[in-house]
Design a protein around this motif. Structure first.
Motif, PDB file in Angstrom:
ATOM      1  N   ASN A 135      39.927  35.935   8.168  1.00  0.00           N
ATOM      2  CA  ASN A 135      39.114  35.528   8.967  1.00  0.00           C
ATOM      3  C   ASN A 135      37.433  36.140   8.744  1.00  0.00           C
ATOM      4  N   GLU A 136      36.471  35.551   8.264  1.00  0.00           N
ATOM      5  CA  GLU A 136      35.523  35.821   8.751  1.00  0.00           C
ATOM      6  C   GLU A 136      34.557  35.921   9.617  1.00  0.00           C
ATOM      7  N   ILE A 137      34.130  37.540   9.919  1.00  0.00           N
ATOM      8  CA  ILE A 137      33.736  37.276  11.001  1.00  0.00           C
ATOM      9  C   ILE A 137      31.786  36.821  11.604  1.00  0.00           C
ATOM     10  N   GLU A 138      31.508  36.341  12.346  1.00  0.00           N
ATOM     11  CA  GLU A 138      29.723  36.505  12.642  1.00  0.00           C
ATOM     12  C   GLU A 138      29.832  37.355  13.591  1.00  0.00           C
ATOM     13  N   ALA A 139      27.967  37.173  13.389  1.00  0.00           N
ATOM     14  CA  ALA A 139      27.504  38.610  14.424  1.00  0.00           C
ATOM     15  C   ALA A 139      27.636  37.726  15.187  1.00  0.00           C
ATOM     16  N   GLU A 140      26.840  37.353  16.043  1.00  0.00           N
ATOM     17  CA  GLU A 140      26.849  35.925  17.313  1.00  0.00           C
ATOM     18  C   GLU A 140      25.416  36.875  18.028  1.00  0.00           C
ATOM     19  N   VAL A 141      24.514  38.082  16.966  1.00  0.00           N
ATOM     20  CA  VAL A 141      23.616  38.427  17.112  1.00  0.00           C
ATOM     21  C   VAL A 141      22.311  38.574  16.548  1.00  0.00           C
ATOM     22  N   SER A 142      21.293  38.478  16.136  1.00  0.00           N
ATOM     23  CA  SER A 142      20.286  38.086  15.210  1.00  0.00           C
ATOM     24  C   SER A 142      19.868  39.387  15.284  1.00  0.00           C
ATOM     25  N   GLY A 143      19.221  39.521  14.440  1.00  0.00           N
ATOM     26  CA  GLY A 143      18.033  41.073  14.128  1.00  0.00           C
ATOM     27  C   GLY A 143      18.941  42.180  12.761  1.00  0.00           C
ATOM     28  N   GLU A 144      18.665  43.745  12.945  1.00  0.00           N
ATOM     29  CA  GLU A 144      18.711  44.881  11.856  1.00  0.00           C
ATOM     30  C   GLU A 144      20.076  44.912  12.127  1.00  0.00           C
ATOM     31  N   ILE A 145      20.777  45.467  10.806  1.00  0.00           N
ATOM     32  CA  ILE A 145      22.088  46.031  10.833  1.00  0.00           C
ATOM     33  C   ILE A 145      21.951  47.689  10.243  1.00  0.00           C
ATOM     34  N   MET A 146      21.813  48.262  11.910  1.00  0.00           N
ATOM     35  CA  MET A 146      21.870  49.406  12.131  1.00  0.00           C
ATOM     36  C   MET A 146      22.918  51.353  11.631  1.00  0.00           C
ATOM     37  N   GLU A 147      23.664  50.154  12.147  1.00  0.00           N
ATOM     38  CA  GLU A 147      24.960  51.722  11.778  1.00  0.00           C
ATOM     39  C   GLU A 147      26.335  49.908  11.665  1.00  0.00           C
ATOM     40  N   ILE A 148      27.064  51.353  10.345  1.00  0.00           N
ATOM     41  CA  ILE A 148      28.470  50.206   9.847  1.00  0.00           C
ATOM     42  C   ILE A 148      29.485  51.092  10.907  1.00  0.00           C
ATOM     43  N   LEU A 149      30.269  50.854  11.416  1.00  0.00           N
ATOM     44  CA  LEU A 149      31.101  51.753  12.108  1.00  0.00           C
ATOM     45  C   LEU A 149      32.416  51.968  11.942  1.00  0.00           C
ATOM     46  N   VAL A 150      33.228  51.070  10.842  1.00  0.00           N
ATOM     47  CA  VAL A 150      34.851  51.104  10.143  1.00  0.00           C
ATOM     48  C   VAL A 150      33.730  51.530   9.255  1.00  0.00           C
ATOM     49  N   LYS A 151      35.580  51.784   8.596  1.00  0.00           N
ATOM     50  CA  LYS A 151      35.285  51.505   6.546  1.00  0.00           C
ATOM     51  C   LYS A 151      36.083  50.558   6.220  1.00  0.00           C
ATOM     52  N   ASP A 152      35.554  50.204   4.844  1.00  0.00           N
ATOM     53  CA  ASP A 152      36.449  49.172   4.207  1.00  0.00           C
ATOM     54  C   ASP A 152      37.908  49.423   4.853  1.00  0.00           C
ATOM     55  N   GLY A 153      38.520  48.868   4.257  1.00  0.00           N
ATOM     56  CA  GLY A 153      40.444  48.594   5.169  1.00  0.00           C
ATOM     57  C   GLY A 153      40.974  49.547   5.801  1.00  0.00           C
ATOM     58  N   GLN A 154      40.165  49.478   6.403  1.00  0.00           N
ATOM     59  CA  GLN A 154      40.265  50.632   7.860  1.00  0.00           C
ATOM     60  C   GLN A 154      41.165  49.147   8.899  1.00  0.00           C
ATOM     61  N   LEU A 155      41.851  49.896   9.646  1.00  0.00           N
ATOM     62  CA  LEU A 155      42.528  49.140  10.978  1.00  0.00           C
ATOM     63  C   LEU A 155      42.010  48.717  12.251  1.00  0.00           C
ATOM     64  N   VAL A 156      41.520  47.636  12.487  1.00  0.00           N
ATOM     65  CA  VAL A 156      40.569  48.196  14.038  1.00  0.00           C
ATOM     66  C   VAL A 156      41.323  47.240  14.535  1.00  0.00           C
ATOM     67  N   GLU A 157      41.018  46.946  15.763  1.00  0.00           N
ATOM     68  CA  GLU A 157      41.821  46.587  17.230  1.00  0.00           C
ATOM     69  C   GLU A 157      40.623  45.470  17.849  1.00  0.00           C
ATOM     70  N   TYR A 158      41.320  44.930  18.900  1.00  0.00           N
ATOM     71  CA  TYR A 158      40.923  43.672  18.963  1.00  0.00           C
ATOM     72  C   TYR A 158      39.768  44.352  19.923  1.00  0.00           C
ATOM     73  N   GLY A 159      37.981  44.246  20.097  1.00  0.00           N
ATOM     74  CA  GLY A 159      36.818  44.768  20.922  1.00  0.00           C
ATOM     75  C   GLY A 159      36.282  45.842  20.495  1.00  0.00           C
ATOM     76  N   GLN A 160      36.664  46.500  19.596  1.00  0.00           N
ATOM     77  CA  GLN A 160      36.458  47.534  18.265  1.00  0.00           C
ATOM     78  C   GLN A 160      35.242  47.668  18.299  1.00  0.00           C
ATOM     79  N   PRO A 161      33.819  47.816  18.561  1.00  0.00           N
ATOM     80  CA  PRO A 161      33.423  48.058  17.387  1.00  0.00           C
ATOM     81  C   PRO A 161      32.656  47.637  16.387  1.00  0.00           C
TER      82      PRO A 161
END
Length: 167
Positions: A135-161
């Protein structure tokens, strides 16, 4: 018996729907979910349940799950907020589902975004793979990426930043 991930998906679906109560019975096991309105902090109660949750404070909607094989199991899970502001102009891009986070469309491809990337609301920022669907995830906000909070291949939960975006 349903797996923990399947129960979490059911909770997500019920939370996003207008259904107030849901019951599922199969082979003597019963799952019952009810929505409640809370004004204070949501609490998690686990009694012999394998579901682990960390609900954010001050939630409005809550799904209640009861699993009844022989011994009663009870879990209350708070629904994450759609978008939460951090600081003055920082917004969180959150995962809309449980799954595996990927920065790029393939291992050898460039990441969709990096720290400093400019994005619009319809920009694809990552992929979350759930049940063999990418599933491709869209930003839903405009701006500049300041920080990536998860690592590639990491399991994420519903609602996790996933990202912090300066609007």
């Amino acid at each position: 018996m349903l797996k923990v991930q399947e129960i979490r998906e059911l909770i997500k679906l019920i939370d996003q729907s207008t259904i107030d109560e849901f019951t599922y019975e199969h082979e003597g096991e019963k799952i019952k979910m009810k929505k409640q309105i809370l004004t204070a902090q949501a609490q998690t109660t686990l009694v012999q349940a394998p579901v682990e949750t960390s609900p954010p404070a001050l939630q409005k909607n809550t799904a209640q799950v009861e699993i009844q094989p022989g011994a009663q199991q009870h879990t209350e899970v708070a629904a994450p907020q759609v978008e939460e502001q951090r600081g003055e102009n920082l917004a969180e891009v959150k995962s809309p589902m449980v799954g595996t986070f990927y920065h790029a469309s393939s291992p050898d491809a460039e990441p969709f975004v990096k720290v400093g990337s400019k994005i619009s609301a319809d920009s694809t920022v990552c992929i979350v793979e759930a049940m063999k669907l990418f599933n491709e995830i869209e930003a839903e906000v405009s701006g500049e990426i300041m920080e990536i909070l998860v690592k590639d291949g990491q399991l994420v939960e519903y609602g996790q930043p996933l990202f912090l975006v300066k609007e």
